[in-house]
Structure formats: C-alpha cells, structure tokens
Design an enzyme around this catalytic site. Structure first.
Site, short mmCIF file in Angstrom:
data_model
loop_
_atom_site.label_atom_id
_atom_site.label_comp_id
_atom_site.label_asym_id
_atom_site.label_seq_id
_atom_site.Cartn_x
_atom_site.Cartn_y
_atom_site.Cartn_z
N ARG A 1 -6.08 10.58 0.04
CA ARG A 1 -5.72 11.11 -1.27
C ARG A 1 -6.94 11.43 -2.11
NH1 ARG A 1 -2.53 6.78 -3.57
NH2 ARG A 1 -3.25 5.63 -1.75
N HIS B 1 0.87 -1.18 0.00
CA HIS B 1 0.00 0.00 0.00
C HIS B 1 0.90 1.23 0.00
CE1 HIS B 1 -3.06 2.88 1.02
NE2 HIS B 1 -3.99 1.95 0.91
#
Ligand SMILES: Cc1cc2nc3c(=O)[nH]c(=O)nc-3n(C[C@H](O)[C@H](O)[C@H](O)COP(=O)(O)OP(=O)(O)OC[C@H]3O[C@@H](n4cnc5c(N)ncnc54)[C@H](O)[C@@H]3O)c2cc1C
Ligand code: FES
Lengths: 532, 224
Positions: A338, A318
């Site tokens: 994000r 990740h």
C-alpha cells in the site's frame, strides 16, 4: 486462476483503474474512525469476549477462546508428576526459542548463569523468523528517542506503561548495534549509513531492514550464537505448567516431549517465559499470519501461577492478509504494497477508503465493506476486497514490484497470479497479540523469579503496536530479562517444588462453576481433518 | 469442491483436493503434524520435502508449505537433516579464507556436480556461493545465499558432505560484523544515550500532562 465471479468483478476494477490511480481518497475524521472501530473492529465485538471468573484478572474480559484456555483443564491434572527428581537443574530456564528467548539466553549466559532453552518446535520456528518489514530505532541525526517515544505512545492510544516504553526507545540504538556486532546484515548505503524507511505511524524514517527477510536474518544469527555459546537447547519440548516452590516463587516447569509424550521436570532458580503470540487460536474465526506454535501457552502458564495480564483483550488484525488463493489464506501481504501506491477497491471497482489509515482502522473498514455494505468478493474461504497492485507500476514505473516487493511477487506467482498485471484479494488476518503478561522494568512478572519477554508481554505497546516495534522489543526486553534473571538467580535458594497452585486454580474454577474439558495450554492447533 | 488427485504420502496412497499444498494435503489425509511444520509460510525451512512424479526419472525437492500437490506424486518429508555446524567465537574469527579452511575444509572437496543448486528449494545458486566461500569472498557468498531458509536439502544431495547452509551463515555473519561498512551515526547515537544526552528531553516529554502530549503527537511534523 481466478473464478468466473472474481473475473467479472476484476473487469470493473480494471475499468476504473485509471481513475482510481489518480484519486486521493479522503482520510476519515477522528469521529468517523471512532464509530467505525466501535462498530466493526473485532476488539469491540461484545459477543466475542468472556469475563474471567478466576485468577488475577477476575472480572476482566478476554477473547472467548483465551478465557476457555486460561480456565481450562491443566495437562498435569490427571498425572502424578514426580518433582523430587528433576531431569534438569539450572540457574535460568528459558521457555520459547524465538527472538526474545534467544536474546535472553545469550545475555543470561554472558552474565555467568547456567542457562537452558526449551522450545516446542525447533529453535527458530517462531514468529520472529517471519517478520519481513523491519525494526525501529532512532539513530539518525534528525531523530531522537523522544520522537520515537511520542510516535509509539500516540500510536498506541496513550496508555502504554511509560517506563517500559522509555526503556524500549532509549535502548533501541544499542539493540541494533548489538545485532550488527553479532553479524546481522542490515541494509546500508556504501558509507555505512543505515537505509531506513517509514512504517505506519512513524514521524521519522527509522525502520531498519535486512531486505524483506528482517526477522529471518535476526533469528538465524541469534540461533547460531546460542549454539556457539553451547547453551543447551531442548527442542520439541513444551512447557505445560510452571513449577513454584513453597514460597510461591517460580522454580521451574513441567515439560512434555511433543513426540513421545514423556513428562520431565526442569528445576530453575529463575524462569523466563518467551512463548510469543496467539494467532493459531484463530480468534473469532480469523485466519492468521503467525507460525504453527502461536497458541498463547505462556499466558496460560503464567496466569495459573498468579501472574497478571495486561490488555489481553486487544489483538492486532493486519488489514491485508491474503484472502485467495486458499493455499496462502491468511498469509501476510506486507504494508509496503500500500505504501507503494496500491489501493483498496471493492467488488464494484470503487476505492472505498484511503489506503494508509492505521492498521486497526483499515481492518475495520474492510470488514464493513465486506459485511454490512455487501461489496466484498466471494472466495472459497469467505470474502475479500481487491488490493489493486497493478497501480504500483502505473505510478512508479515498470520494474518497481520486482525490485521492492519480490517476496510478494513470488508468493502469488506460485499460484499463477502475476501481481504486476492482476490485483489480489485481501481480508484482515490475526497478526499480533498486543496484550500479555504484565512486567516491571526488570522484566519480572507479578510472580517472584518469573520473567517474561517478547510478544507474551503486555503493556509496552499499549492497545496497538506500530510496525517495527516488536522486533525491537524482543531484543531490548529479551536481553533485559536475561540479564536480570541471571542476576536474580545468584541470590535465590529454591525451596520445595510444588504444583499446588495448579490444584488451587482448578479448585477455584470448580467453585466458580467452571467444569471444563478444554485441555490447556493448547500447544498446537488441530488441523487434521479426520477425527482421531 | 475441486477435483481430487492421487498422492502417495510416505508411499501410502490418499485422495486429496488438487488445490492443496503438500502440507495441507497431509493434514487433509489426517496427519496431526508435529515435525516438518514451523512457520507455514516459506521462512523457516522446517518442511523440506522430496518428491517424484510417478513414471518420471527426476527427483524434486520443495517446501511442503509452498508447493501444490500433483497427481501421482510420491512424497517423502525430510523434517531433519544432520547438518554439521562448527562452533566458533564470532569475536575471534578473522574475516579471511583461513577461517573456512579451518572450520569447513570439506568445501574444498566440492566436485562441481551442481546437485545442490538443482535441489535448492529457494532457487538459489548454491554451488556458486560455495565457490565464493572457497575463495574467501564472503560478501558475494552472503549476497548469493541471503534467501536461504536452511532446509538442508542441498546438503542431503551433496556427495562431498558439505553443510552449505552453515557455510553460508558463517559467511553472512562475518560480512555483517567485519566487512560491511560501519554505521558511524549508530555508534554516535549509542554514545550520546550512554552520556545521558536525551534524558532531560524524554523525561520532560513523559512528565507532561496527557493533553499536552496528545497535542504534540497530533501536530508532530512528519519527515517526507
Ligand atoms: C508474518 C509476520 C510478520 C511480522 N513483521 C514484523 C515486522 O516487520 N516488524 C516487527 O517489529 N514485528 C513484526 N512481526 C511481529 C514479530 O515478528 C513478533 O511479534 C516477534 O518476533 C515475537 O517474538 P517472540 O520471541 O516473542 O515470539 P516467537 O518468535 O513467536 O517465539 C516464541 C517461541 O516459543 C515457542 N513456544 C510457544 N509455546 C511454547 C511452550 N509451551 N513451550 C515451549 N516453547 C513454546 C514457539 O514455538 C516459538 O519458538 C511480524 C510477525 C509476523 C507473524
Ligand atoms: S513451514 Fe516454514 S518453510 Fe514451510
């Protein structure tokens, strides 16, 4: 809280914030991505893989750490295990008390089988408990299982086993309904419409969630149901080797009490491996987002018994694990940060990439920034780049962070970092085991009567899993394995129990020149500082 | 290396770096944990811990994986607590106050001391959610208790012997199954799939040549 050096770099991030917030970094071309991955993604790092010398995947490469365990020394090697008086004798033995194991146990029980669950820690101490984001299913009018198939097949680079993926997407709505009927609380609008969002690589909003505790809500409900059905759960007990019968069919497991060390034997007509992932093997030295018991035990057990692995060389890193402070090193910083507008910024204050590239590309890009380009920020544990969280509220208004990502606010807040005002440091973390044991659509492995479900399976997601498809797969394939294992158990007569396969495997290792003192399965990582 | 502090793990003294969590401090001291360690990130409740700072009256509770050590901290782990879980059939319970009276009658013996709320490792208003449960207001109980990790500290502190996390779990399951609005689009889709409505579409897609699938994938329309 931040060090002097970090604060100096943070000044540059702050100075460039206004410009960076409005900037729309260019997306990489397909070619650029390919080169980036080949050069920087951990899956492509040649020196970190070993070729298996023994077993069903002989000649194929897997991570060095995994190869050492697969070809390691069995925990029963120096023991005399009495197979003639098993402590347990059941129809279906489920190994692993996460989401896949619980789903399998419930369905096997409902199909009339006498089921038992053994698990290494407590039931629910598992990766399932930690999932925050959500679970995919194509249940909206603008969506269809075919669209879901296309997203997952493409996202995985077009090499998934199509028949497994077909099952995953067509049974997804049913899985959500099943959970909801058990009492799982999904986020819904007042009229009952499921609130769904995008995840990386989805073309329709089909991510269902239970706030940012999606996995916990599913896990605690399934665990409660297992207990309501009075299915025996033997906790703090690890399976350390499978037992086969004289026909070479799976027929139980050797168990070890994690506290007392006592060895017990469970005899079963069918066995389901649901032991989850491998984050705690810390491949290539990466930190991990996984729970304490994620050590790929099921792969070791299955492989020695003759089950084939598929895509065991592919892991998901990740892109945004916490790089600082060290108390939460490796913990997951959800993708949502994000998608809400925070960008990735290097030590010089430059937005060096588009924040929403796919997971593999983003991870590789961060590794390049911190490595060859030398634009990372030093931390006590290594290095990281900034994730400029204050951008979120610049873009979406004050209060957004508390409302949309409260868990993140809390996680950093505990260490004196207010993510509304200060950016955070991130670096890729080992997150998910894409590959695993190969199964057919009934959930059965290459070994007769040995079923596998959950993260221990390989082939459903190909070489890259999309967010939200794993919680889905543990339910769909967990239930599926439970049903088929129960049905199969009705026809099985178990022969004489044996551990000959373990000896044969060890002999093959010796013949290949491997004399290992690495004991496997690993069971738990060793974090105790002092030599024992 | 950061500065060192004194901690007392199960009463025994160790020197550990001050920036460690209690869990990592135990490992630093040499413990190989088996119990009391699950997710290592605040989700599973395996690491319930009680502590007191030397010289202070107050007894505190926390999750060992989520809490930093302090100087002169006396630490006792609580890796297991005997919560009472009643067995029931989720398909047969009725979503009314009756079920609480039947399964967890001890909640009506709550003396309002608020020790549960004060000790909650997640900072939840535990006594309040028990009050909602008493009244059969399962929706509110579910909402108020949602972040519970079932570590059991509240129950350990309760003079009335209530198993708060289990009460809350029952309330949430009842709410999820019976009280929250039904999702018609979900039921419809399940029925459509059972009728085989999508079979042709998806099999058509699967059987296309790889290049065509790639093209479809790369040009697919993305919902805004
Ligand atoms: C932090 C985090 C966030 C995530 N977020 C998402 C998300 O938003 N959406 C999504 O779809 N997926 C997500 N995932 C992935 C997903 O949660 C997991 O892949 C999935 O839950 C795995 O389920 P499982 O039942 O196969 O394994 P687990 O849930 O890990 O369960 C395996 C169980 O087996 C036990 N076990 C292991 N070895 C043995 C042994 N030898 N003997 C006995 N028992 C053993 C383990 O202790 C554990 O209890 C996330 C994962 C993590 C770590
Ligand atoms: S180990 Fe899971 S909450 Fe601390």
């Amino acid at each position: 809280m931040y060090t002097e050096e970090m604060l100096a770099s943070m000044k540059k991030v702050e100075a460039a914030r206004e410009r960076n917030t409005d900037l729309e970094p260019r997306r990489m071309t397909a070619e650029e991505k390919e080169t980036l991955l080949a050069t920087y993604h951990p899956d492509y790092k040649q020196g970190e893989f070993a070729v298996l010398q023994v077993g069903p995947n002989k000649g194929e490469k897997v991570p060095t750490e995994l190869a050492a365990l697969l070809q390691g020394k069995s925990r029963v090697a120096d023991l005399t295990v009495d197979l003639t008086h098993p402590a347990y004798d059941v129809d279906v033995l489920v190994i692993g008390g996460g989401g896949a194991g619980a789903s399998a146990a419930i369905e096997a029980h409902n199909a009339g089988a006498n089921v038992m669950v053994v698990t290494k820690l407590r039931m629910g101490d598992a990766n399932t408990m930690m999932a925050e984001g959500g679970i995919q299913a194509a249940d909206k009018p603008n969506d269809s299982p075919a669209q879901h198939f296309l997203d997952a097949y493409g996202g995985g680079h077009f090499a998934a086993k199509k028949e497994l993926l077909y099952k995953l997407v067509t049974e997804a709505p049913e899985a959500i309904l099943w959970l909801n009927e058990l009492g799982v609380e999904f986020d819904k609008a007042p009229d009952g419409t499921m609130i769904t969002t995008h995840g990386g690589g989805t073309s329709r909003k089909r991510m269902h969630a239970a706030k940012d505790y999606s996995g916990a809500e599913i896990m605690r409900t399934l665990r409660d149901e297992v207990l309501n059905l009075q299915i025996p759960v033997v906790d703090f007990t690890a399976a350390i080797e499978l037992v086969l019968d004289d026909k070479g069919h799976a027929a139980g497991a050797v168990l070890q009490n994690m506290e007392t060390g006592e060895i017990l034997v469970a005899k079963a007509k069918t066995v389901i491996i649901a032991t989850g992932g491998a984050g705690r093997l810390h491949y290539q030295g990466f930190p991990t987002s996984n729970h304490y018991g994620a050590t790929a035990d099921g792969l070791v057990l299955g492989y020695r018994a003759g089950a084939k692995l598929l895509y065991a060389d592919t892991l998901q890193y990740h892109p945004t694990g916490a790089a600082y402070p060290q108390q939460i090193f490796g913990a997951l910083v959800t993708e949502k940060v994000r998608s809400l507008g925070a960008k990735l910024i290097n030590a010089e204050g430059e937005a060096f990439m588009h924040p929403l590239e796919t997971r593999d590309v983003s991870a590789a890009s961060i590794i390049r920034e911190c490595g060859d380009r030398g634009k990372g920020v030093k931390t006590p544990e290594g290095v990281g780049v900034w994730l400029d969280t204050p951008m979120i509220e610049r873009k979406n208004g004050a209060g957004t962070i508390e409302k949309r990502i409260p868990a993140m606010l809390r996680m950093f807040g505990k260490y004196g970092i207010d993510i509304r005002k200060e950016p955070i440091l991130v670096y890729p973390t080992l997150h998910y085991q894409n590959g695993g044991l190969d199964i057919d659509t009934d959930g059965q492995s290459g070994v007769e009567n040995l079923f596998v479900a959950g993260e221990a399976v390989g082939g459903i997601h190909d070489r890259n899993r999309l967010m939200g498809n794993s919680l889905l797969d543990i339910i769909v394939f967990g239930r599926n394995a439970g049903q088929h294992a129960a049905a199969k158990a009705k026809q099985v007569t178990v022969g004489r129990l044996s551990l000959d396969h373990v000896q044969a495997f060890a002999a093959a290792c010796r013949q290949a020149g491997i004399e290992s003192d690495v004991v496997s399965p690993k069971l738990l990582p060793n974090y105790a500082r002092k030599a024992r | 290396m950061s500065e060192m502090v004194n901690v007392y793990l199960m009463g025994k003294q160790y020197q550990v770096p001050s920036d460690l969590t209690i869990m990592k401090a135990m490992e630093y001291a040499g413990y190989q944990l088996v119990r009391g360690c699950g997710c290592r990130n605040g989700f599973c409740g395996a690491c319930a811990t009680i502590y007191r700072i030397k010289g202070q009256q107050q007894l505190n509770a926390c999750l060992a994986c989520q809490t930093k050590v302090e100087n002169d901290m006396y630490v006792a782990t609580l890796p297991f607590f005997p919560l009472v879980k009643q067995v029931y059939d989720i398909n047969k319970v009725s979503p009314t106050q009756q079920i609480m009276m039947q399964l967890y009658p001890e909640i009506y013996s709550c003396i309002g001391c608020n020790a549960c709320t004060k000790s909650c490792t997640q900072g939840l208003n535990v006594m309040q959610y028990i009050a909602y449960a008493q009244r059969g207001d399962f929706e509110k109980c579910a909402e108020e208790s949602f972040d519970c990790v079932m570590c059991g500290v509240c129950s350990a502190r309760c003079p009335a012997g209530i198993s708060h996390p289990q009460v809350a779990l029952l309330a949430r399951r009842i709410n999820g199954k019976y009280l929250a609005p039904k999702s018609q689009h979900l039921a419809d889709r399940v029925q459509e799939i059972r009728n085989g409505d999508f079979k042709e579409l998806i099999e058509g897609l699967m059987n296309k040549p790889l290049d065509e699938i790639k093209e479809l994938y790369n040009t697919r329309e993305i919902e805004q």
